[in-house]
Every structure is written in structure tokens, then in C-alpha cells.
Design a protein around this motif. Sequence first.
Motif, PDB file in Angstrom:
ATOM      1  N   ALA A 128      -3.222 -45.151  57.689  1.00 14.55           N
ATOM      2  CA  ALA A 128      -1.876 -44.988  58.263  1.00 14.55           C
ATOM      3  C   ALA A 128      -0.967 -44.341  57.232  1.00 14.55           C
ATOM      4  CB  ALA A 128      -1.309 -46.347  58.676  1.00 14.55           C
ATOM      5  N   THR A 129       0.216 -43.906  57.696  1.00 11.89           N
ATOM      6  CA  THR A 129       1.233 -43.434  56.764  1.00 11.89           C
ATOM      7  C   THR A 129       1.756 -44.627  55.977  1.00 11.89           C
ATOM      8  OG1 THR A 129       3.056 -43.761  58.316  1.00 11.89           O
ATOM      9  CG2 THR A 129       1.914 -41.624  58.387  1.00 11.89           C
ATOM     10  N   ALA A 130       2.442 -44.350  54.885  1.00 10.29           N
ATOM     11  CA  ALA A 130       2.983 -45.432  54.070  1.00 10.29           C
ATOM     12  C   ALA A 130       3.931 -46.310  54.887  1.00 10.29           C
ATOM     13  CB  ALA A 130       3.702 -44.857  52.855  1.00 10.29           C
ATOM     14  N   ARG A 131       4.786 -45.687  55.689  1.00  9.87           N
ATOM     15  CA  ARG A 131       5.754 -46.444  56.490  1.00  9.87           C
ATOM     16  C   ARG A 131       5.038 -47.340  57.493  1.00  9.87           C
ATOM     17  NH1 ARG A 131       8.380 -45.775  61.352  1.00  9.87           N
ATOM     18  NH2 ARG A 131      10.506 -46.653  61.475  1.00  9.87           N
ATOM     19  N   GLU A 132       4.059 -46.785  58.199  1.00 11.18           N
ATOM     20  CA  GLU A 132       3.321 -47.572  59.186  1.00 11.18           C
ATOM     21  C   GLU A 132       2.554 -48.711  58.532  1.00 11.18           C
ATOM     22  OE1 GLU A 132       0.960 -44.460  60.745  1.00 11.18           O
ATOM     23  OE2 GLU A 132       2.413 -43.851  62.286  1.00 11.18           O
ATOM     24  N   ALA A 133       1.945 -48.423  57.374  1.00 14.22           N
ATOM     25  CA  ALA A 133       1.160 -49.449  56.694  1.00 14.22           C
ATOM     26  C   ALA A 133       2.031 -50.604  56.229  1.00 14.22           C
ATOM     27  CB  ALA A 133       0.419 -48.831  55.512  1.00 14.22           C
ATOM     28  N   VAL A 134       3.214 -50.300  55.679  1.00 17.13           N
ATOM     29  CA  VAL A 134       4.115 -51.359  55.225  1.00 17.13           C
ATOM     30  C   VAL A 134       4.617 -52.173  56.407  1.00 17.13           C
ATOM     31  CG1 VAL A 134       6.353 -51.816  54.135  1.00 17.13           C
ATOM     32  CG2 VAL A 134       4.775 -50.172  53.109  1.00 17.13           C
ATOM     33  N   MET A 135       4.857 -51.538  57.534  1.00 20.74           N
ATOM     34  CA  MET A 135       5.267 -52.281  58.737  1.00 20.74           C
ATOM     35  C   MET A 135       4.181 -53.264  59.154  1.00 20.74           C
ATOM     36  SD  MET A 135       7.144 -49.305  61.028  1.00 20.74           S
ATOM     37  CE  MET A 135       7.242 -50.381  62.462  1.00 20.74           C
ATOM     38  N   GLN A 136       2.927 -52.828  59.102  1.00 16.08           N
ATOM     39  CA  GLN A 136       1.824 -53.723  59.448  1.00 16.08           C
ATOM     40  C   GLN A 136       1.682 -54.841  58.423  1.00 16.08           C
ATOM     41  OE1 GLN A 136      -1.888 -52.113  61.055  1.00 16.08           O
ATOM     42  NE2 GLN A 136      -0.982 -50.066  60.961  1.00 16.08           N
ATOM     43  N   LEU A 137       1.959 -54.523  57.162  1.00 18.22           N
ATOM     44  CA  LEU A 137       1.932 -55.544  56.119  1.00 18.22           C
ATOM     45  C   LEU A 137       2.984 -56.611  56.396  1.00 18.22           C
ATOM     46  CD1 LEU A 137       0.770 -56.219  53.197  1.00 18.22           C
ATOM     47  CD2 LEU A 137       2.819 -55.072  52.348  1.00 18.22           C
ATOM     48  N   ARG A 138       4.189 -56.182  56.746  1.00 15.01           N
ATOM     49  CA  ARG A 138       5.268 -57.135  57.024  1.00 15.01           C
ATOM     50  C   ARG A 138       4.983 -57.971  58.268  1.00 15.01           C
ATOM     51  NH1 ARG A 138       9.747 -52.574  55.570  1.00 15.01           N
ATOM     52  NH2 ARG A 138      10.306 -53.325  53.482  1.00 15.01           N
ATOM     53  N   ALA A 139       4.199 -57.419  59.188  1.00 17.14           N
ATOM     54  CA  ALA A 139       3.840 -58.154  60.404  1.00 17.14           C
ATOM     55  C   ALA A 139       2.596 -59.013  60.197  1.00 17.14           C
ATOM     56  CB  ALA A 139       3.595 -57.172  61.551  1.00 17.14           C
ATOM     57  N   ASP A 140       2.126 -59.103  58.957  1.00 18.60           N
ATOM     58  CA  ASP A 140       0.944 -59.891  58.582  1.00 18.60           C
ATOM     59  C   ASP A 140      -0.322 -59.398  59.272  1.00 18.60           C
ATOM     60  OD1 ASP A 140      -0.352 -61.871  57.128  1.00 18.60           O
ATOM     61  OD2 ASP A 140      -0.206 -63.329  58.745  1.00 18.60           O
ATOM     62  N   ARG A 141      -0.393 -58.088  59.516  1.00 19.31           N
ATOM     63  CA  ARG A 141      -1.620 -57.513  60.063  1.00 19.31           C
ATOM     64  C   ARG A 141      -2.461 -56.859  58.966  1.00 19.31           C
ATOM     65  NH1 ARG A 141       1.913 -56.100  64.442  1.00 19.31           N
ATOM     66  NH2 ARG A 141       2.142 -53.965  63.677  1.00 19.31           N
ATOM     67  N   LEU A 142      -1.888 -56.757  57.757  1.00 28.43           N
ATOM     68  CA  LEU A 142      -2.614 -56.240  56.601  1.00 28.43           C
ATOM     69  C   LEU A 142      -2.316 -57.142  55.403  1.00 28.43           C
ATOM     70  CD1 LEU A 142      -1.971 -52.374  56.873  1.00 28.43           C
ATOM     71  CD2 LEU A 142      -4.105 -53.587  57.398  1.00 28.43           C
ATOM     72  N   ASP A 143      -3.278 -57.225  54.478  1.00 27.82           N
ATOM     73  CA  ASP A 143      -3.086 -58.022  53.267  1.00 27.82           C
ATOM     74  C   ASP A 143      -2.545 -57.182  52.122  1.00 27.82           C
ATOM     75  OD1 ASP A 143      -4.216 -60.619  54.128  1.00 27.82           O
ATOM     76  OD2 ASP A 143      -6.051 -59.448  54.372  1.00 27.82           O
ATOM     77  N   VAL A 144      -2.935 -55.914  52.061  1.00 29.38           N
ATOM     78  CA  VAL A 144      -2.486 -55.031  50.984  1.00 29.38           C
ATOM     79  C   VAL A 144      -2.554 -53.598  51.490  1.00 29.38           C
ATOM     80  CG1 VAL A 144      -4.805 -54.831  49.996  1.00 29.38           C
ATOM     81  CG2 VAL A 144      -2.810 -54.399  48.542  1.00 29.38           C
ATOM     82  N   VAL A 145      -1.638 -52.761  51.022  1.00 27.94           N
ATOM     83  CA  VAL A 145      -1.672 -51.341  51.381  1.00 27.94           C
ATOM     84  C   VAL A 145      -1.591 -50.530  50.092  1.00 27.94           C
ATOM     85  CG1 VAL A 145      -0.609 -51.751  53.623  1.00 27.94           C
ATOM     86  CG2 VAL A 145       0.830 -51.129  51.692  1.00 27.94           C
ATOM     87  N   PHE A 146      -2.278 -49.406  50.088  1.00 31.04           N
ATOM     88  CA  PHE A 146      -2.228 -48.476  48.960  1.00 31.04           C
ATOM     89  C   PHE A 146      -1.467 -47.241  49.412  1.00 31.04           C
ATOM     90  CE2 PHE A 146      -5.918 -51.098  48.032  1.00 31.04           C
ATOM     91  CZ  PHE A 146      -5.724 -51.395  46.688  1.00 31.04           C
ATOM     92  N   VAL A 147      -0.403 -46.923  48.707  1.00 33.11           N
ATOM     93  CA  VAL A 147       0.472 -45.824  49.107  1.00 33.11           C
ATOM     94  C   VAL A 147       0.748 -44.916  47.911  1.00 33.11           C
ATOM     95  CG1 VAL A 147       1.585 -47.206  50.904  1.00 33.11           C
ATOM     96  CG2 VAL A 147       2.582 -47.120  48.607  1.00 33.11           C
ATOM     97  N   ALA A 148       1.097 -43.670  48.209  1.00 42.10           N
ATOM     98  CA  ALA A 148       1.504 -42.741  47.156  1.00 42.10           C
ATOM     99  C   ALA A 148       2.936 -43.062  46.742  1.00 42.10           C
ATOM    100  CB  ALA A 148       1.409 -41.305  47.659  1.00 42.10           C
ATOM    101  N   GLY A 149       3.204 -42.972  45.454  1.00 43.83           N
ATOM    102  CA  GLY A 149       4.540 -43.243  44.953  1.00 43.83           C
ATOM    103  C   GLY A 149       4.662 -44.629  44.352  1.00 43.83           C
ATOM    104  N   LYS A 150       5.897 -44.981  44.000  1.00 42.89           N
ATOM    105  CA  LYS A 150       6.198 -46.290  43.398  1.00 42.89           C
ATOM    106  C   LYS A 150       7.296 -46.944  44.232  1.00 42.89           C
ATOM    107  CE  LYS A 150       6.846 -44.004  39.590  1.00 42.89           C
ATOM    108  NZ  LYS A 150       7.217 -43.610  38.203  1.00 42.89           N
ATOM    109  N   PRO A 151       6.926 -47.499  45.380  1.00 42.61           N
ATOM    110  CA  PRO A 151       7.941 -48.041  46.290  1.00 42.61           C
ATOM    111  C   PRO A 151       8.660 -49.246  45.694  1.00 42.61           C
ATOM    112  CG  PRO A 151       5.745 -48.704  46.993  1.00 42.61           C
ATOM    113  CD  PRO A 151       5.557 -47.706  45.886  1.00 42.61           C
ATOM    114  N   GLU A 152       9.938 -49.343  45.988  1.00 43.92           N
ATOM    115  CA  GLU A 152      10.737 -50.492  45.581  1.00 43.92           C
ATOM    116  C   GLU A 152      11.204 -51.195  46.855  1.00 43.92           C
ATOM    117  OE1 GLU A 152      13.843 -49.290  42.986  1.00 43.92           O
ATOM    118  OE2 GLU A 152      12.498 -48.449  41.458  1.00 43.92           O
TER     119      GLU A 152
END
Length: 322
Positions: A151-175
Motif C-alpha cells: 500500500a501507499t504510506a498513507r494507506e498503510a498507516v491508516m491500516q496500522l491505526r485501525a489495528d489491521r497491521l502490526d508494522v509498516v515500512f515507508v519511505a522517509g522519516k515520518p513524525e
Amino acid sequence: MRRRQQSTSLTDRQWGMPTALGSRIPLASLIQTLAVAEYLNFRHPANALGVAQSSVSARVKALEDDLGILLFERHARGVRLTEAGRHFVERIAAGIDQLDHAVKTAGMAAAGESGRLRIGIHALIPHSFLANLIGQYREDHPGVEVDMTEATAREAVMQLRADRLDVVFVAGKPELPDCHSRRIWTEPLLAVIPERHPLAERSAITWADLEGETFLVRHGGTGPQVHSHIVLRHAGHWPALSILRFDVGRGALLSMVGQGFGITIVGAATSLLPTSGIVFLPFADEPEPVAFSAVWSPSNRSAALKNLLTLASHMVRIARTD
């Protein structure tokens, strides 16, 4: 009245409800009874369990008294199971096996050796750091089921926040204030141009060399971040920037570059893919390589996740010393 009470007790046992008797039988008594049933005497079980023979004999006798059932017939050479004892031992053995399995399973889960780990990725390129990380993790922890979602970084983080993922790997250094993140690895940024392009013979290029070019980016994967980076590097420059976005995979986009649709930029791992008709050129004026980070929820206490992050740090340290 007595018959009614007896009927209730039988119903409770039929439906698996605990009785007062079952709740007060010590586990040690059941284990020692199983050992006596295996050896058919009291001496060998006592030696195997490291307890006194008299203690084993007393526990078994107390259990028989509590049950009101003779489990063993005693004789000069040892004991033998009664018919009732045989049925009792068979069922207790099955229960002990289930308890042992439950303890082992819980222990493996607590150590991160079983269960499931859900990972969000931007891509999984063979021989890249991320591919090697996940491959090594699966080899080290074969009992953990690894699920991956691209998924895109935005989509992956949304799934992480919804507890559908345990960890996501994304480009960049998100804060992200509600998430933990850690930079894991970096890759040099490369320009991808057709092999017949006038710049193809250079050993490196600058962003100024690419002014007037048409850039191709994907809707998915790291496409949104690539788009933002291109816009950032061309801010305040003329002529106006041309960026075309396509809903295609990574391989299709590289093929489009080879066919002359335009150029693109990628992390160095993409150059590991089999390609034709294109060349990868490093930037001489990129201040630093592209960082890739792991992002996870602070509330996630998964041992499997902890093991993955520990392995990632270990692999980075090894890579730096090579």
C-alpha cells in the motif's frame, strides 16, 4: 431430593462445568497417578519424579478416596489398573496433554515464536534490504505466520491505526504523534531514463539536468512520496514541471520509461530488478540517501514485532561493517 441433586451433578459433568471435586484435585496427584499407570508400581514413578515412594502411594490413595473409585489393584509385584482406572487415566492423559500444549503454545507466543505478524510494505524487491529482512525473519521464526499488504504510506498507516497491521515500512522519516517510528535503512536516489537518452552516458546527473523532462510516477506504492520529492526539487524553477501519474505497477512504469514516455526516480533497490531499455543514474546533488522507516503503534506489545525490529537493527549493523 437426593435424586434431583445427583441429576444436577451429572448434567454439570456432561456440559463440562467444574464440580467441587474436580476443582480441589491437585495437579500433582493426577501426574503421579499417570506415572503409576505407566510403570505399574510406585517405586519407579517416585524415582522419575524425584519424590518419596510413600508420597506417591499416599497421593494415589487420597485420589481414590476422593473419587470413591478404585483405580489400581495392589499386588505383591506392583499394581494393575482396574477397568474404571483405565478409563480415568485415558481421559486424564488427554487433558494433561492439552494443558501441556496450552502452556507451550502460550510460551511460544510470549517469546514471539508463534502467532501472526502483519506487515505493510511499499514493495518487496528480490535481494533488497526489506526482502532479505523478511526472508531472514521467516527463517529464524518459522512458527510465526507473516502476512504482507502492499500500500501507499498513507494507506498503510491508516491500516496500522485501525489495528489491521502490526508494522509498516515507508519511505522517509515520518513524525506521527500517535505512532512510534524508527529509521531502518537508506538507499541512494537514482534517476531512471531511457538508454537512448542524451544523458544516458553520464556517470551521474543533477536535478538541473532534468529540467523540462516529463516525470512518470505511480498512484500506488511510493508514488505519492516520489511526486512530492520531485515537486520539492523543482520548486521555483522554470519551465513548469510536467508529472504524469499512472495506476500501474513498478515494472510497468519502468517499461514505460524504456519506451520513451518519460523518466522517473527510484530508490537504489529498484535497480536490482531485471530491466531492459533503461539506465539508472545517481544524483550528484542529492544531500542524503532516501531513508526507509518502520512505523508501529505504541500499544502493540507483540513479541513477534519486537523480534522483527531487533533483527532489522542487527542486519543494519552487519551491513555497515561489511
